[in-house]
Scaffold this active site. Structure first.
Site, PDB file in Angstrom:
ATOM      1  N   ASN A 164      33.122  10.317  29.684  1.00  0.00           N
ATOM      2  CA  ASN A 164      31.737  10.589  29.338  1.00  0.00           C
ATOM      3  C   ASN A 164      31.091  11.466  30.410  1.00  0.00           C
ATOM      4  OD1 ASN A 164      29.149  10.332  28.065  1.00  0.00           O
ATOM      5  ND2 ASN A 164      29.714   8.281  27.374  1.00  0.00           N
ATOM      6  N   HIS A 224      36.246   8.101  54.999  1.00  0.00           N
ATOM      7  CA  HIS A 224      36.419   8.413  56.417  1.00  0.00           C
ATOM      8  C   HIS A 224      36.723   7.135  57.172  1.00  0.00           C
ATOM      9  CE1 HIS A 224      35.120  12.579  56.093  1.00  0.00           C
ATOM     10  NE2 HIS A 224      34.292  12.146  55.165  1.00  0.00           N
ATOM     11  N   ALA A 243      29.099  -2.179  33.730  1.00  0.00           N
ATOM     12  CA  ALA A 243      28.240  -1.093  34.197  1.00  0.00           C
ATOM     13  C   ALA A 243      27.712  -1.395  35.592  1.00  0.00           C
ATOM     14  CB  ALA A 243      27.081  -0.894  33.222  1.00  0.00           C
ATOM     15  N   ARG A 245      33.604  -8.731  40.707  1.00  0.00           N
ATOM     16  CA  ARG A 245      34.428  -9.941  40.674  1.00  0.00           C
ATOM     17  C   ARG A 245      34.733 -10.276  39.224  1.00  0.00           C
ATOM     18  NH1 ARG A 245      31.537 -14.456  39.427  1.00  0.00           N
ATOM     19  NH2 ARG A 245      29.294 -14.198  39.439  1.00  0.00           N
TER      20      ARG A 245
END
Length: 181
Positions: free
Chosen positions: A81, A111, A155, A175
């Site tokens: 999407n 990093h 989401a 989770r």
């Protein structure tokens, strides 16, 4: 979870890094000008970005972003999407029938955490997403993560650890909240 690799500045693994990034930016800028209805042109641009043929079942709604492109592997019937980000330095593999919601970020590099090393290279590890996975809008998948077949990522989730097959994972950090049948 796949451990990350550290590439110090000036290492052989970073040779050509800047050129690959600049090429990916050029190709995605072009791809992002294409209308959704022209999937043939979108697929051709995606093939140029990744350096490999794309399955004709692939669908993408521009815009899309990538820092290399050449480290992305897609299965059949993948849907991407709008607004998705493929930070693919470490490699990204999407299995068959994967669906990415709007603004999903797949981030395979970062990093070093130590302040003295932070500007001296990058860390990276692959992301592997199994078959028939659905990743919800604005979810972020971080380096080294594997998501098992048939899983769903809610989401806005931030996935920093592996997710088992056929489970629903939500939240920050993500989770598992239930098994899917």
């Amino acid at each position: 979870m796949i451990p990350s690799t550290h590439l110090p500045s000036g290492s052989p693994g970073l040779v050509g890094f800047r050129e690959r990034v600049e090429q990916a930016i050029r190709v995605t800028e072009h791809l992002n000008t294409l209308p959704y209805d022209d999937q043939d042109a979108i697929q051709a641009a995606w093939s140029e970005l990744t350096g490999q043929p794309v399955d004709p079942t692939f669908r993408l709604i521009p815009p899309v972003y990538s820092d290399h492109g050449v480290n992305i592997r897609l299965g059949r019937n993948v849907f991407v999407n709008q607004g998705c980000r493929f930070n693919d330095t470490g490699g990204i593999e999407l299995g068959d029938d994967v669906m990415l919601g709007p603004n999903v970020s797949l981030i395979t590099s970062g990093h070093p955490v130590a302040p003295s090393e932070r500007r001296n290279g990058i860390t990276h590890a692959p992301i592997r997403i199994g078959r028939n996975v659905w990743i919800g809008a604005s979810a972020t998948i971080l380096q080294g993560v594997t998501i098992g077949d048939d899983a769903v990522i809610g989401a806005g989730a931030v996935v920093a650890h592996d997710i088992p097959a056929a489970t629903l994972a939500v939240g920050v950090p993500a989770r598992v909240i239930r098994t899917l049948t």
